[in-house]
Design a protein around this motif. Structure first.
Motif, PDB file in Angstrom:
ATOM      1  N   LEU A   5       0.867  -1.177   0.000  1.00 13.62           N
ATOM      2  CA  LEU A   5       0.000   0.000   0.000  1.00 13.62           C
ATOM      3  C   LEU A   5       0.900   1.223   0.000  1.00 13.62           C
ATOM      4  CD1 LEU A   5      -2.736  -0.850   2.687  1.00 13.62           C
ATOM      5  CD2 LEU A   5      -3.046  -0.713   0.209  1.00 13.62           C
ATOM      6  N   GLN A   6       0.579   2.213  -0.828  1.00 15.22           N
ATOM      7  CA  GLN A   6       1.445   3.377  -0.850  1.00 15.22           C
ATOM      8  C   GLN A   6       0.692   4.643  -1.195  1.00 15.22           C
ATOM      9  OE1 GLN A   6       4.503   2.376  -3.638  1.00 15.22           O
ATOM     10  NE2 GLN A   6       3.278   2.790  -5.444  1.00 15.22           N
ATOM     11  N   ASN A   7       1.164   5.744  -0.595  1.00 10.01           N
ATOM     12  CA  ASN A   7       0.702   7.098  -0.902  1.00 10.01           C
ATOM     13  C   ASN A   7      -0.810   7.256  -0.777  1.00 10.01           C
ATOM     14  OD1 ASN A   7       3.384   7.770  -1.535  1.00 10.01           O
ATOM     15  ND2 ASN A   7       3.110   7.022  -3.629  1.00 10.01           N
ATOM     16  N   VAL A   8      -1.392   6.696   0.281  1.00 11.11           N
ATOM     17  CA  VAL A   8      -2.827   6.865   0.508  1.00 11.11           C
ATOM     18  C   VAL A   8      -3.056   7.380   1.919  1.00 11.11           C
ATOM     19  CG1 VAL A   8      -3.528   5.104  -1.147  1.00 11.11           C
ATOM     20  CG2 VAL A   8      -3.140   4.471   1.226  1.00 11.11           C
ATOM     21  N   HIS A   9      -4.213   7.997   2.104  1.00 12.16           N
ATOM     22  CA  HIS A   9      -4.632   8.523   3.411  1.00 12.16           C
ATOM     23  C   HIS A   9      -5.813   7.690   3.888  1.00 12.16           C
ATOM     24  CE1 HIS A   9      -5.991  12.276   5.908  1.00 12.16           C
ATOM     25  NE2 HIS A   9      -5.937  11.184   6.625  1.00 12.16           N
ATOM     26  N   ILE A  10      -5.644   7.035   5.040  1.00  9.06           N
ATOM     27  CA  ILE A  10      -6.703   6.191   5.597  1.00  9.06           C
ATOM     28  C   ILE A  10      -7.291   6.912   6.800  1.00  9.06           C
ATOM     29  CG2 ILE A  10      -7.227   3.973   6.689  1.00  9.06           C
ATOM     30  CD1 ILE A  10      -4.915   2.797   4.997  1.00  9.06           C
ATOM     31  N   ALA A  11      -8.540   7.317   6.673  1.00  5.41           N
ATOM     32  CA  ALA A  11      -9.189   8.105   7.730  1.00  5.41           C
ATOM     33  C   ALA A  11      -9.815   7.179   8.765  1.00  5.41           C
ATOM     34  CB  ALA A  11     -10.235   9.034   7.123  1.00  5.41           C
ATOM     35  N   GLY A  12      -9.001   6.407   9.426  1.00  7.39           N
ATOM     36  CA  GLY A  12      -9.512   5.461  10.416  1.00  7.39           C
ATOM     37  C   GLY A  12      -8.423   4.475  10.773  1.00  7.39           C
ATOM     38  N   THR A  13      -8.814   3.231  11.038  1.00  2.19           N
ATOM     39  CA  THR A  13      -7.866   2.181  11.420  1.00  2.19           C
ATOM     40  C   THR A  13      -7.543   1.302  10.214  1.00  2.19           C
ATOM     41  OG1 THR A  13      -8.600   2.131  13.717  1.00  2.19           O
ATOM     42  CG2 THR A  13      -7.568   0.130  12.878  1.00  2.19           C
ATOM     43  N   LEU A  14      -6.262   0.967  10.052  1.00  2.00           N
ATOM     44  CA  LEU A  14      -5.832   0.020   9.018  1.00  2.00           C
ATOM     45  C   LEU A  14      -5.563  -1.316   9.697  1.00  2.00           C
ATOM     46  CD1 LEU A  14      -4.756  -0.853   6.237  1.00  2.00           C
ATOM     47  CD2 LEU A  14      -2.533   0.081   6.911  1.00  2.00           C
ATOM     48  N   THR A  15      -6.263  -2.363   9.244  1.00  2.00           N
ATOM     49  CA  THR A  15      -6.069  -3.695   9.816  1.00  2.00           C
ATOM     50  C   THR A  15      -5.394  -4.606   8.793  1.00  2.00           C
ATOM     51  OG1 THR A  15      -8.013  -3.488  11.241  1.00  2.00           O
ATOM     52  CG2 THR A  15      -7.222  -5.714  10.796  1.00  2.00           C
ATOM     53  N   ILE A  16      -4.255  -5.180   9.191  1.00  2.00           N
ATOM     54  CA  ILE A  16      -3.593  -6.222   8.397  1.00  2.00           C
ATOM     55  C   ILE A  16      -4.117  -7.540   8.937  1.00  2.00           C
ATOM     56  CG2 ILE A  16      -1.383  -7.222   7.754  1.00  2.00           C
ATOM     57  CD1 ILE A  16      -0.142  -4.446   8.319  1.00  2.00           C
ATOM     58  N   SER A  17      -5.035  -8.157   8.215  1.00  2.00           N
ATOM     59  CA  SER A  17      -5.810  -9.267   8.766  1.00  2.00           C
ATOM     60  C   SER A  17      -5.081 -10.599   8.660  1.00  2.00           C
ATOM     61  CB  SER A  17      -7.157  -9.362   8.038  1.00  2.00           C
ATOM     62  OG  SER A  17      -6.983  -9.893   6.746  1.00  2.00           O
ATOM     63  N   GLU A  18      -5.716 -11.612   9.273  1.00  2.00           N
ATOM     64  CA  GLU A  18      -5.173 -12.956   9.256  1.00  2.00           C
ATOM     65  C   GLU A  18      -5.041 -13.503   7.839  1.00  2.00           C
ATOM     66  OE1 GLU A  18      -7.682 -11.822  10.938  1.00  2.00           O
ATOM     67  OE2 GLU A  18      -7.629 -12.435  13.040  1.00  2.00           O
ATOM     68  N   LYS A  19      -5.833 -12.958   6.898  1.00  2.00           N
ATOM     69  CA  LYS A  19      -5.802 -13.456   5.527  1.00  2.00           C
ATOM     70  C   LYS A  19      -4.456 -13.212   4.851  1.00  2.00           C
ATOM     71  CE  LYS A  19     -10.799 -12.958   4.808  1.00  2.00           C
ATOM     72  NZ  LYS A  19     -11.858 -12.312   4.024  1.00  2.00           N
ATOM     73  N   VAL A  20      -3.672 -12.285   5.393  1.00  2.00           N
ATOM     74  CA  VAL A  20      -2.343 -12.057   4.838  1.00  2.00           C
ATOM     75  C   VAL A  20      -1.443 -13.259   5.104  1.00  2.00           C
ATOM     76  CG1 VAL A  20      -0.281 -10.591   5.044  1.00  2.00           C
ATOM     77  CG2 VAL A  20      -2.552  -9.559   5.019  1.00  2.00           C
ATOM     78  N   GLY A  21      -1.805 -14.034   6.134  1.00  2.00           N
ATOM     79  CA  GLY A  21      -0.991 -15.191   6.481  1.00  2.00           C
ATOM     80  C   GLY A  21       0.364 -14.771   7.013  1.00  2.00           C
ATOM     81  N   THR A  22       1.413 -15.417   6.540  1.00  2.00           N
ATOM     82  CA  THR A  22       2.769 -15.088   6.990  1.00  2.00           C
ATOM     83  C   THR A  22       3.533 -14.313   5.926  1.00  2.00           C
ATOM     84  OG1 THR A  22       3.580 -17.222   6.171  1.00  2.00           O
ATOM     85  CG2 THR A  22       2.881 -17.118   8.475  1.00  2.00           C
ATOM     86  N   GLY A  23       2.803 -13.686   5.037  1.00  2.00           N
ATOM     87  CA  GLY A  23       3.427 -12.968   3.932  1.00  2.00           C
ATOM     88  C   GLY A  23       3.933 -11.597   4.334  1.00  2.00           C
ATOM     89  N   THR A  24       4.503 -10.899   3.341  1.00  2.00           N
ATOM     90  CA  THR A  24       5.102  -9.582   3.544  1.00  2.00           C
ATOM     91  C   THR A  24       4.083  -8.491   3.232  1.00  2.00           C
ATOM     92  OG1 THR A  24       7.271 -10.427   2.954  1.00  2.00           O
ATOM     93  CG2 THR A  24       6.969  -8.050   2.830  1.00  2.00           C
ATOM     94  N   VAL A  25       4.066  -7.465   4.080  1.00  2.00           N
ATOM     95  CA  VAL A  25       3.221  -6.300   3.854  1.00  2.00           C
ATOM     96  C   VAL A  25       4.122  -5.070   3.874  1.00  2.00           C
ATOM     97  CG1 VAL A  25       1.311  -4.899   4.713  1.00  2.00           C
ATOM     98  CG2 VAL A  25       1.235  -7.389   4.949  1.00  2.00           C
TER      99      VAL A  25
END
Length: 400
Positions: A5-25
């Motif tokens: 994710l890049q160059n965005v404005h999130i007006a709240g909470t950002l959740t990196i969920s379990e669906k990402v698994g053990t991958g890179t974010v």
């Protein structure tokens, strides 16, 4: 795996969920108004490459039981390991401010060359392990739980709370050649969960709105005239605010205004007929340093302005043409207000010497009688629809 994710404005909470698994974010230059919640990702990391994460990072249970947080170009990234998290390994890289441990039986690893201002272990975080790798620096550890510290780097100070009397027996790996861990006798800093319920220190919430008490100003109000008063909206009781004009969307007319305390003021006297609408961008900053920005439209209201001149279409007439009710010329008023209407009359005052030789009908100046050749002086008044007046002396030439 490989989420970016890049160059965005999130007006709240950002959740990196379990669906990402053990991958890179990878988070590149984000603005997150609240917190980043990590429930996915693994040893290959969640990368914070610049940006603003206003309420820091909250780490929960992850699918693989470990997550690596890498803070690049980010010198004030606070982290909380929530109370529900257990048996997790949290690997830290980069520069971090505060790491708060609330969950039990977790391991915090400071990788080589990592710098952490403070690790705070709450009473709920029993059996926490803190591993400080070679060339890593932890400036301070404060604990209210029994912890194990494995130090291969530099720990400037370890302070026991009143509920962690066994902690000093668990310290291992201190190198005598480096500045040792201290267990000061007089300095006891208990970390209690009294303010956060779950043991998490209270989180400062960013402001969520800005209100302006009035958004209109009358034209000709003058320099430093008040437009309205700003007020911040914030979930935190007792927050105090500072306001400023900032660049960004809607800042077109920032230069025409100033903010003094909480008051928006005009930098000059505005003219409705020249420009009737302005936009400014305002930032509110709370006492915790968090911000919110909003654009406002400021309108200039029309105020009736008096006429500024009287014109006469013709000021010359032949003597032979004069007589009772003969037209000389057409009067017209000059006024900054579009659409103004006028009435005209002859009035007494300077220059009214020959008023008796003329009459006005509507907007037509007329002779009242036959007039000999010569120069005549009259005084004319124009009145607009709002009773604003202007007077002028006119010279009439009667030719042979």
């Amino acid at each position: 795996d490989g989420v970016v994710l890049q160059n965005v404005h999130i007006a709240g909470t950002l959740t990196i969920s379990e669906k990402v698994g053990t991958g890179t974010v990878t988070l590149n230059n984000l603005i997150v108004d609240q917190r980043v919640v990590v429930r996915g990702g693994g040893k290959e990391s969640v990368y914070f490459n610049g940006g603003t994460y206003k309420e820091g990072v909250v780490i929960g249970n992850t699918p693989g039981g470990q997550v690596r947080i890498v803070a690049k170009a980010e010198t004030a990234l606070p982290i909380v390991i929530e109370q529900a998290a257990s048996n997790q390994t949290v690997i830290l890289d980069g520069k971090l401010s505060t790491v708060v441990a609330d969950g039990k039986e977790n391991k915090i690893v400071a990788n080589p060359k990592t710098e952490i201002e403070s690790i705070q272990v709450h009473e709920t975080a029993q059996q926490t392990v803190i591993k400080n790798e070679k060339e890593a620096v932890i400036k301070e550890i404060k604990t209210d739980a029994v912890v194990k510290i494995e130090n291969n780097g530099m720990i400037s100070k370890a302070i026991e709370g009143t509920k962690a009397t066994e902690t000093t027996e668990q310290l291992v790996g201190t190198k005598p050649t480096e500045k040792p861990i201290e267990q000061p006798v007089a300095e006891i800093v208990p970390i209690s969960p009294s303010s956060g319920g779950s043991g998490t220190p209270p989180v400062n919430n960013a402001p969520t709105n800005i209100a302006l008490s009035a958004s209109a100003i009358a034209e000709n109000a003058g320099n430093n005239a008040t437009v309205g008063t700003l007020s911040g909206v914030d979930a935190d009781a007792g927050s105090t605010f500072a306001y400023s004009l900032v660049t960004g969307t809607g800042d077109t007319d920032n230069g025409a205004f100033a903010v003094s305390g909480a008051t928006v003021q005009a930098n000059s006297s505005f003219d409705f007929e020249t420009k009737a609408s302005y936009t400014i961008r305002v930032r509110v900053t709370d006492n915790g340093g968090l911000t919110y920005e909003k654009a406002f439209a400021i309108t200039v209201t029309d105020v009736n302005e008096a006429p500024t001149n009287i014109a006469l279409s013709s000021d010359t007439i032949a003597a032979s043409a004069t007589g009772n009710d003969v037209a000389v010329g057409i009067l017209s008023g000059v006024d900054a207000d579009a659409g103004s209407t006028f009435t005209y009359s002859l009035v007494t005052g300077t220059g009214d010497t020959d008023n008796g030789s003329f009459t006005i009908s509507g907007n037509s100046l007329r002779t009242a009688q036959a007039i000999a050749a010569g120069t005549y002086s009259i005084r004319v008044r124009v009145v607009d629809q709002d009773a604003a007046v202007f007077e002028k002396v006119l010279t009439i030439v009667v030719s042979e």
